[in-house]
Design an enzyme around this catalytic site. Structure first.
Site, short mmCIF file in Angstrom:
data_model
loop_
_atom_site.label_atom_id
_atom_site.label_comp_id
_atom_site.label_asym_id
_atom_site.label_seq_id
_atom_site.Cartn_x
_atom_site.Cartn_y
_atom_site.Cartn_z
N GLY A 2 0.88 -1.18 0.00
CA GLY A 2 0.00 0.00 0.00
C GLY A 2 0.90 1.22 0.00
O GLY A 2 1.46 1.57 1.03
N ALA A 3 1.07 1.82 -1.17
CA ALA A 3 2.02 2.93 -1.30
C ALA A 3 1.29 4.26 -1.25
O ALA A 3 1.59 5.18 -2.00
CB ALA A 3 2.82 2.79 -2.58
N HIS A 5 -0.56 7.30 1.45
CA HIS A 5 0.02 8.29 2.35
C HIS A 5 0.83 7.68 3.48
O HIS A 5 1.98 8.06 3.73
CB HIS A 5 -1.09 9.17 2.93
CG HIS A 5 -1.64 10.13 1.94
ND1 HIS A 5 -2.76 9.86 1.18
CD2 HIS A 5 -1.22 11.35 1.57
CE1 HIS A 5 -3.00 10.89 0.38
NE2 HIS A 5 -2.08 11.81 0.59
N VAL A 6 0.24 6.71 4.18
CA VAL A 6 0.94 6.14 5.34
C VAL A 6 2.11 5.27 4.89
O VAL A 6 3.21 5.34 5.44
CB VAL A 6 -0.02 5.30 6.22
CG1 VAL A 6 0.73 4.73 7.42
CG2 VAL A 6 -1.19 6.15 6.70
N ASP A 26 1.90 -1.54 -4.59
CA ASP A 26 0.52 -1.05 -4.62
C ASP A 26 -0.19 -1.68 -5.81
O ASP A 26 0.45 -2.18 -6.73
CB ASP A 26 0.51 0.49 -4.76
CG ASP A 26 -0.77 1.12 -4.23
OD1 ASP A 26 -0.75 1.72 -3.14
OD2 ASP A 26 -1.81 1.00 -4.92
N ARG A 81 -13.77 4.00 12.30
CA ARG A 81 -12.83 3.04 11.71
C ARG A 81 -13.56 1.75 11.35
O ARG A 81 -13.24 1.09 10.36
CB ARG A 81 -11.68 2.76 12.67
CG ARG A 81 -10.79 3.98 12.93
CD ARG A 81 -9.73 3.70 13.96
NE ARG A 81 -8.85 4.84 14.19
CZ ARG A 81 -9.06 5.75 15.13
NH1 ARG A 81 -10.12 5.68 15.92
NH2 ARG A 81 -8.20 6.75 15.29
N ASN A 88 -12.06 -3.27 3.66
CA ASN A 88 -10.65 -3.49 3.96
C ASN A 88 -10.34 -4.95 4.28
O ASN A 88 -9.24 -5.43 3.99
CB ASN A 88 -10.18 -2.56 5.08
CG ASN A 88 -9.94 -1.14 4.55
OD1 ASN A 88 -9.97 -0.92 3.33
ND2 ASN A 88 -9.70 -0.19 5.43
N VAL A 111 -1.40 -1.86 9.70
CA VAL A 111 -1.77 -0.46 9.94
C VAL A 111 -3.20 -0.18 9.44
O VAL A 111 -3.91 0.67 9.97
CB VAL A 111 -0.77 0.51 9.25
CG1 VAL A 111 -1.11 1.96 9.55
CG2 VAL A 111 0.66 0.22 9.70
N HIS A 168 -7.72 0.30 18.96
CA HIS A 168 -7.47 1.58 18.31
C HIS A 168 -8.81 2.19 17.92
O HIS A 168 -9.24 2.16 16.79
CB HIS A 168 -6.60 1.36 17.08
CG HIS A 168 -6.21 2.62 16.38
ND1 HIS A 168 -5.58 3.66 17.01
CD2 HIS A 168 -6.35 3.01 15.09
CE1 HIS A 168 -5.37 4.62 16.14
NE2 HIS A 168 -5.82 4.26 14.97
P1 A3D Z 1 -4.25 5.87 1.05
O1 A3D Z 1 -3.38 7.05 0.89
O2 A3D Z 1 -5.54 5.83 0.34
O3 A3D Z 1 -3.38 4.58 0.65
C1 A3D Z 1 -3.88 3.30 0.61
C2 A3D Z 1 -3.23 2.59 -0.58
O4 A3D Z 1 -3.60 1.22 -0.57
C3 A3D Z 1 -3.63 3.18 -1.94
O5 A3D Z 1 -2.48 3.62 -2.62
C4 A3D Z 1 -4.30 2.00 -2.64
O6 A3D Z 1 -4.09 1.98 -4.02
C5 A3D Z 1 -3.63 0.83 -1.95
N1 A3D Z 1 -4.33 -0.45 -2.09
C6 A3D Z 1 -5.66 -0.69 -2.13
N2 A3D Z 1 -5.88 -2.01 -2.30
C7 A3D Z 1 -4.67 -2.61 -2.36
C8 A3D Z 1 -4.24 -3.95 -2.51
N3 A3D Z 1 -5.11 -4.97 -2.65
N4 A3D Z 1 -2.92 -4.20 -2.54
C9 A3D Z 1 -2.02 -3.19 -2.39
N5 A3D Z 1 -2.37 -1.91 -2.24
C10 A3D Z 1 -3.68 -1.62 -2.23
O7 A3D Z 1 -4.57 5.63 2.60
P2 A3D Z 1 -3.60 5.91 3.86
O8 A3D Z 1 -2.22 5.53 3.47
O9 A3D Z 1 -3.87 7.27 4.37
O10 A3D Z 1 -4.21 4.89 4.91
C11 A3D Z 1 -4.03 3.49 4.71
C12 A3D Z 1 -4.76 2.70 5.79
O11 A3D Z 1 -4.14 2.93 7.06
C13 A3D Z 1 -6.23 3.08 5.98
O12 A3D Z 1 -7.01 1.92 6.22
C14 A3D Z 1 -6.22 3.97 7.22
O13 A3D Z 1 -7.45 3.97 7.90
C15 A3D Z 1 -5.13 3.27 8.01
N6 A3D Z 1 -4.52 4.10 9.07
C16 A3D Z 1 -4.33 3.51 10.27
C17 A3D Z 1 -3.75 4.23 11.29
C18 A3D Z 1 -3.52 3.58 12.61
O14 A3D Z 1 -3.09 4.20 13.53
C19 A3D Z 1 -3.81 2.17 12.80
C20 A3D Z 1 -3.39 5.56 11.09
C21 A3D Z 1 -3.58 6.13 9.84
C22 A3D Z 1 -4.15 5.38 8.81
#
Ligand code: A3D
Length: 299
Positions: A2-3, A5-6, A26, A81, A88, A111, A168
Site C-alpha cells: 500500500g504505497a 500516504h501512510v 501497490d 474506523r 478493507n 496499519v 485503536h
Molecule cells: P491511502 O493514501 O488511500 O493509501 C492506501 C493505498 O492502498 C492506496 O495507494 C491503494 O491503491 C492501496 N491499495 C488498495 N488495495 C490494495 C491492494 N489490494 N494491494 C495493495 N495496495 C492496495 O490511505 P492511507 O495511506 O492514508 O491509509 C491506509 C490505511 O491505514 C487506511 O485503512 C487507514 O485507515 C489506516 N490508518 C491507520 C492508522 C492507525 O493508527 C492504525 C493511522 C492512519 C491510517
C-alpha cells in the site's frame, strides 16, 4: 504494502534511518514506481543511499523481513474506523495470501483500519503465529497523548513518557497514572480536569485530523510510528512498547487483538507484559477488547 500516504511516509522514514532495501507495492500502476524514484532521489539530498523499488509485483517482496501493511481505504469525515471493515477485510485477505506465499517468514505490522480487526484477518489468512502479526496503534496513540501533554505544559515532548493501551478506537485506554514528564508523575503537573480533556482529545485524535483534512486521514505520525516498530525488528534491537497483539488469556482477555505492553525482539512479539492495573483501568481495557471482539465476531 500500500504505497499511499501512510505507506510512503513509513518508507521514507525507513530510508532516512538507513534501511537499505525497501519495496513500495501497490495495486495502482505507476504510483509506487513514481514514489520510489522520487524518494530515492531525495536520498541524494538527505544523505541516504538505500535501494527503493516501486512495484505492483509481489515477486519483489520475496524474503522480506518485515511487511508494513497499509493497503486499503482510509476514513472519510463522519466515518468510524469500523465502517471500513468489509472493504478493507477483502483487501487484507488478498494481501495476506500474497505475503504468505512470497515472504513466508516476515513479521507483519498491520496499519490498515480497523487495525485490530485487520490484524486478526492477516493472522487467519497467513496462518502466521501470533509472534509475527502485530498491529500498530499504541505507538501512535501514545505519541498523540504525549504531544497533547507537551502542548499543555509547553515542554519538550521527548521528556514525556506515556502509554495508551486497548483497541485503536474511541474506547482506547490512555494510562494517565503511569505517564511522566522528566520522571515526574503527570498527575502532579496537570490538574484533573485538564487531564481529562487531554485524554478525550487523544481518543478522538485521529478523527480531529480526518475532519480537518476533509479527505483522507493522518499519515505523518502513523507512518513514523509504523516504521518505529519495524526499526526494532530490522536492526535487531529489543524494546518495550504498546502494540496490538492476539490475546490468549493475558489480562483475563482472550481471542481478540488488543493493544498491550509488549517486548519486541528481532522475531516479533517476545512477551506480553502483564503490569498491575487498577480496577478501573482493567475494566476499561476489557471493555475496549470486547468492542474489538464484537467486530471480529460480526466479520
Ligand atoms: P491511502 O493514501 O488511500 O493509501 C492506501 C493505498 O492502498 C492506496 O495507494 C491503494 O491503491 C492501496 N491499495 C488498495 N488495495 C490494495 C491492494 N489490494 N494491494 C495493495 N495496495 C492496495 O490511505 P492511507 O495511506 O492514508 O491509509 C491506509 C490505511 O491505514 C487506511 O485503512 C487507514 O485507515 C489506516 N490508518 C491507520 C492508522 C492507525 O493508527 C492504525 C493511522 C492512519 C491510517
Amino acid at each position: 504494502i500500500g504505497a499511499g500516504h501512510v505507506g510512503a511516509t513509513a518508507a521514507l522514514a525507513a530510508a532516512q534511518a538507513g534501511v537499505d532495501e525497501i519495496v513500495l507495492l501497490d495495486v495502482v500502476e505507476g504510483v509506487p514506481q513514481g514514489k520510489a524514484l522520487d524518494m530515492m532521489q531525495s536520498g541524494a539530498v538527505h544523505g541516504f543511499s538505500g535501494r527503493i523499488v516501486g512495484t505492483n509485483d509481489y515477486a519483489e517482496v520475496c524474503g522480506a523481513e518485515v511487511a508494513i501493511v497499509t493497503a486499503g481505504l482510509p476514513r472519510k469525515p463522519g466515518m468510524s474506523r469500523d465502517d471500513l471493515v468489509t472493504a478493507n477485510a477483502n483487501i487484507i485477505r488478498t494481501v495476506s495470501a500474497k505475503l504468505a506465499e512470497h515472504a513466508p517468514d516476515c513479521v507483519i505490522i498491520m496499519v490498515t483500519n480497523p487495525l485490530d480487526v485487520m490484524a486478526y484477518v492477516a493472522m487467519k489468512e497467513t496462518g502466521f503465529p501470533r509472534q509475527r502479526v502485530l498491529g500498530m496503534a499504541g505507538v501512535l496513540d501514545s505519541a498523540r497523548f504525549r504531544t497533547f501533554v507537551a502542548l499543555e505544559l509547553d515542554t519538550d515532548v521527548r521528556q514525556v513518557s506515556a502509554m495508551v493501551l486497548g483497541g485503536h478506537g474511541d474506547s482506547m485506554v490512555p494510562l494517565v497514572r503511569l505517564a511522566t514528564v522528566g520522571g515526574v508523575p503527570l498527575t502532579e503537573l496537570v490538574a484533573q480536569d485538564r487531564l481529562e480533556r487531554i485524554v478525550q482529545r487523544t481518543r478522538t485524535g485521529g478523527g480531529e485530523i480526518v475532519k480537518l483534512l476533509g479527505t483522507g486521514s493522518a499519515y505523518y505520525a502513523p507512518g513514523a510510528a509504523a516504521f518505529r516498530m519495524a526499526e526494532f525488528l530490522l536492526f535487531g534491537r529489543r524494546t518495550v512498547l504498546p502494540a496490538s497483539v492476539w490475546t490468549e488469556g493475558e489480562y483475563g482477555i482472550r481471542d481478540t487483538f488488543v493493544g498491550l505492553p509488549v517486548e519486541l525482539g528481532p522475531g516479533g512479539l517476545e512477551r506480553i507484559i502483564e503490569i498491575e492495573l487498577t480496577d478501573d483501568e482493567l475494566a476499561a481495557l476489557k471493555k475496549s477488547a470486547d468492542a474489538v471482539r464484537s467486530v471480529i465476531d460480526r466479520l
